[in-house]
Design a protein around this motif. Structure first.
Motif, PDB file in Angstrom:
ATOM      1  N   ILE A  63      -3.004  47.012  76.881  1.00 24.39           N
ATOM      2  CA  ILE A  63      -2.032  45.934  76.673  1.00 24.39           C
ATOM      3  C   ILE A  63      -2.224  45.289  75.296  1.00 24.39           C
ATOM      4  CG2 ILE A  63      -1.360  43.615  77.458  1.00 24.39           C
ATOM      5  CD1 ILE A  63      -2.005  44.586  80.334  1.00 24.39           C
ATOM      6  N   ASP A  64      -3.462  45.036  74.949  1.00 32.29           N
ATOM      7  CA  ASP A  64      -3.739  44.373  73.671  1.00 32.29           C
ATOM      8  C   ASP A  64      -3.368  45.246  72.476  1.00 32.29           C
ATOM      9  OD1 ASP A  64      -4.668  42.201  75.050  1.00 32.29           O
ATOM     10  OD2 ASP A  64      -6.795  42.699  74.840  1.00 32.29           O
ATOM     11  N   ARG A  67       2.183  46.786  70.566  1.00 29.73           N
ATOM     12  CA  ARG A  67       2.793  45.785  69.692  1.00 29.73           C
ATOM     13  C   ARG A  67       4.163  45.330  70.171  1.00 29.73           C
ATOM     14  NH1 ARG A  67       1.317  47.894  63.539  1.00 29.73           N
ATOM     15  NH2 ARG A  67      -0.973  47.891  63.816  1.00 29.73           N
ATOM     16  N   PRO A  69       7.000  43.592  72.074  1.00 26.45           N
ATOM     17  CA  PRO A  69       6.946  42.347  72.849  1.00 26.45           C
ATOM     18  C   PRO A  69       7.377  42.523  74.305  1.00 26.45           C
ATOM     19  CG  PRO A  69       8.862  42.358  71.399  1.00 26.45           C
ATOM     20  CD  PRO A  69       8.046  43.573  71.036  1.00 26.45           C
ATOM     21  N   GLN A  70       8.257  43.515  74.581  1.00 27.23           N
ATOM     22  CA  GLN A  70       8.720  43.740  75.948  1.00 27.23           C
ATOM     23  C   GLN A  70       7.844  44.799  76.603  1.00 27.23           C
ATOM     24  OE1 GLN A  70      11.322  42.025  77.508  1.00 27.23           O
ATOM     25  NE2 GLN A  70      11.103  40.767  75.677  1.00 27.23           N
ATOM     26  N   LEU A  71       6.897  44.373  77.425  1.00 27.46           N
ATOM     27  CA  LEU A  71       5.947  45.303  78.022  1.00 27.46           C
ATOM     28  C   LEU A  71       6.140  45.299  79.538  1.00 27.46           C
ATOM     29  CD1 LEU A  71       2.188  45.591  77.032  1.00 27.46           C
ATOM     30  CD2 LEU A  71       3.050  46.159  79.284  1.00 27.46           C
ATOM     31  N   ARG A  90      -3.146  38.544  81.199  1.00 25.78           N
ATOM     32  CA  ARG A  90      -2.285  38.587  80.020  1.00 25.78           C
ATOM     33  C   ARG A  90      -0.826  38.335  80.416  1.00 25.78           C
ATOM     34  NH1 ARG A  90      -6.785  39.004  78.343  1.00 25.78           N
ATOM     35  NH2 ARG A  90      -7.598  40.448  76.730  1.00 25.78           N
ATOM     36  N   GLU A  92       1.358  36.389  79.376  1.00 28.27           N
ATOM     37  CA  GLU A  92       2.270  36.149  78.255  1.00 28.27           C
ATOM     38  C   GLU A  92       2.730  37.453  77.612  1.00 28.27           C
ATOM     39  OE1 GLU A  92      -1.768  36.687  76.547  1.00 28.27           O
ATOM     40  OE2 GLU A  92      -0.925  35.632  78.300  1.00 28.27           O
ATOM     41  N   ARG A  93       2.021  38.567  77.877  1.00 30.17           N
ATOM     42  CA  ARG A  93       2.388  39.855  77.290  1.00 30.17           C
ATOM     43  C   ARG A  93       3.297  40.692  78.195  1.00 30.17           C
ATOM     44  NH1 ARG A  93       0.272  42.720  73.775  1.00 30.17           N
ATOM     45  NH2 ARG A  93       2.478  43.281  73.729  1.00 30.17           N
ATOM     46  N   ILE A  94       3.404  40.309  79.449  1.00 26.74           N
ATOM     47  CA  ILE A  94       4.091  41.151  80.441  1.00 26.74           C
ATOM     48  C   ILE A  94       5.499  40.619  80.693  1.00 26.74           C
ATOM     49  CG2 ILE A  94       3.973  42.136  82.761  1.00 26.74           C
ATOM     50  CD1 ILE A  94       1.650  42.911  80.910  1.00 26.74           C
ATOM     51  N   SER A  95       6.506  41.479  80.499  1.00 26.72           N
ATOM     52  CA  SER A  95       7.880  41.072  80.802  1.00 26.72           C
ATOM     53  C   SER A  95       8.266  41.406  82.241  1.00 26.72           C
ATOM     54  CB  SER A  95       8.863  41.749  79.837  1.00 26.72           C
ATOM     55  OG  SER A  95       8.816  43.154  79.965  1.00 26.72           O
TER      56      SER A  95
END
Length: 507
Positions: A63-64, A67, A69-71, A90, A92-95
């Motif tokens: 995940i890190d 790059r 933004p829509q993961l 995480r 904030e990284r997961i859509s």
């Protein structure tokens, strides 16, 4: 651009996603099939400390490194455990999180703890004990569907790939608890059901309407669901269709569930039955016929409701109009109608529910107003698995066994193989016991094969099975389909059961 992180189920690695990944990349998506530690070529090697937390850390590194933004992170089967653990850290990284034919593990759950059948857990632990150092669970044979899930749709080459490429699972990944902080609650989710395994959007909707508090979050408008007509390994059996559904899930599509609608089974009974008093003894209700006080004891029909039904559901099943309707109608025909509540609140509760059925039978037969030598048992829906011991060795007082829109085998995705609840296997012991089976034309597709298997077994052993069909009938038709064919089906079933109980004139 959307980035997908794909995490497969037990004994497999990133190789299982090859065809799905190619199709997603062809649509312009970035794709990361993950091979977790110890799960095969391309993944880090396992050591004595490899556990669920190790796999969560594996995903955090992936995940890190992404790059985009829509993961969208996809968890299949076991893979949902590390997926949820990583997404929780995480958020904030997961859509979106996609549950692909996966369960709903909660904080503190280990994989083994979520297996409902103790015999399955025991087999897995025995495999670990037989490994070189006790730290690995060897892949079981593919015919153990209570572990692998439904193999429907897999070609022989695909089965060979599973056999050849499956690797032992580090034991700690099955025994370690999932740790969640609650951060997942804000994330949109999707669910994809592989319907050959026994679950569908329609079945889940029915369960949500029952009021199970554990399922109410699934009616959130940010949650969407899809059905895929295949077995538990859609990345091998239906890769093109799965890729399409993943793209649709990423776009926020999918069927939304409704939680606040009145369940269909709370509607009025399809026959006009005069209300009559009932006698309540603990969890058992007796609906008594209008006979003189000095009349001879009457036969009884004991109605066994389906499930699982959440413990919090109100009213409880014995007060559902389906069962009060049947019991009242039976009493109007001169026999004792019996409803009761059993404790089938979860798939793992069949053992205690079976004890409740036996206790209810004992209580009813001990009542002086009941002819203890003339009793029928009538099972409904998921409660029909509880018919197994009565089919295997019917006592002489059991004059008839009925089943209406029954589930007659555990569903493949239950991970459940307890032989005590396999009616088809028990039929060989039924002998001359009359069996009255009511089936509906518009049954949940997942239940149809269980009935077909039962009827095939009955034909093979010469069981006395009478089938009553309900044209255009639905599961729970007694409060849904107020049609004359449906009414006639109820009358026929009741008449058949009563006929096997013997003449009421001599009761």
């Amino acid at each position: 651009m959307t980035a997908f992180v794909l995490v497969s189920g037990n004994y497999t690695g990133g190789w299982v996603w090859q065809e799905v990944a190619e199709r997603l990349r062809g649509s312009g998506a970035e794709v990361h099939p993950v091979t977790l530690t110890g799960m095969g070529e391309g993944g880090p090697p396992a050591d004595a400390h490899t556990d669920l937390e190790t796999h969560v850390e594996d995903l955090l590194r992936v995940i890190d490194a992404v790059r985009e933004p829509q993961l969208v992170i996809v968890g299949h089967d076991y893979g949902i455990h590390p997926v949820l653990g990583a997404a929780d850290r995480r958020p904030e990284r997961i859509s979106r999180i996609v549950y692909l034919d996966a369960g709903l593990p909660q904080d503190g759950d280990s994989v083994l703890a979520t297996l409902r059948d103790p015999s399955v857990r025991e087999r897995l632990l025995q495999r670990a004990e037989r490994s070189a150092d006790g730290r690995w669970i060897a892949p079981p044979p593919l015919d153990e569907q209570d572990v692998w899930g439904s193999m429907a749709g897999l070609t022989e080459p695909a089965r060979q790939r599973l056999t050849t490429l499956a690797v032992p699972q580090p034991l700690g990944t099955f025994t370690g608890p999932l740790r969640l902080s609650g951060a997942l609650a804000a994330l949109p989710t999707s669910g994809i059901f592989c319907t050959a395994g026994g679950m569908s959007v329609a079945l889940l909707q029915n369960m949500v309407r029952m009021g199970d508090p554990r399922l109410q979050p699934l009616a959130d408008p940010r949650v969407g669901f899809f059905d895929l007509d295949t077995g538990h390994w859609p990345m091998l059996s239906r890769p093109a269709e799965l890729a399409e559904l993943l793209l649709r899930a990423a776009a926020g599509e999918g069927t939304r569930l409704v939680a606040d609608e009145r369940p269909d089974f709370h509607g009025p009974f399809l026959l006009d039955v005069e209300q009559r008093p009932r006698e309540r003894v603990g969890t058992v209700d007796l609906y008594l016929p209008d006979v003189p006080a000095d009349a001879a004891p009457r036969p009884a029909v004991i109605l066994v409701h389906g499930g699982p039904v959440p413990a919090e559901a109100r009213p409880t099943p014995r007060d559902w109009s389906i069962f009060t309707g049947y019991a009242g109608y039976l009493a109007s025909q001169g026999v004792v109608g019996v409803t009761f509540d059993h404790r089938l609140h979860d798939i793992g509760d069949y053992g205690v529910a079976a004890e409740d059925v036996a206790a209810a039978v004992e209580l009813v037969r001990a009542d002086p107003r009941v002819d203890a030598d003339r009793v029928a048992l009538w099972f409904f829906s998921g409660g029909s698995l509880l018919s197994t011991p009565w089919l295997a060795a019917p006592p002489p007082w059991l004059r008839c066994l009925a089943a209406t829109y029954p589930m007659l085998a555990p569903l493949p995705n239950w991970g459940f193989s307890d032989a005590r609840f396999s009616p088809a296997a028990a039929l060989a012991g039924a002998g001359e016991l009359p069996i009255v089976l009511t089936r509906v034309e518009l049954e949940f597709p997942e239940l149809v094969p269980t009935v077909e298997k039962f009827l095939a077994a009955g034909k093979e052993c010469g069981a006395r099975v009478e089938v009553i069909d309900v044209p255009l009938g639905h599961h729970g038709f007694e409060t849904i389909d107020h049609t004359e064919p449906a009414r006639e089906a109820v009358r026929r079933a009741v008449a058949s059961v009563l006929g096997h109980l013997g003449s009421l004139d001599t009761a």
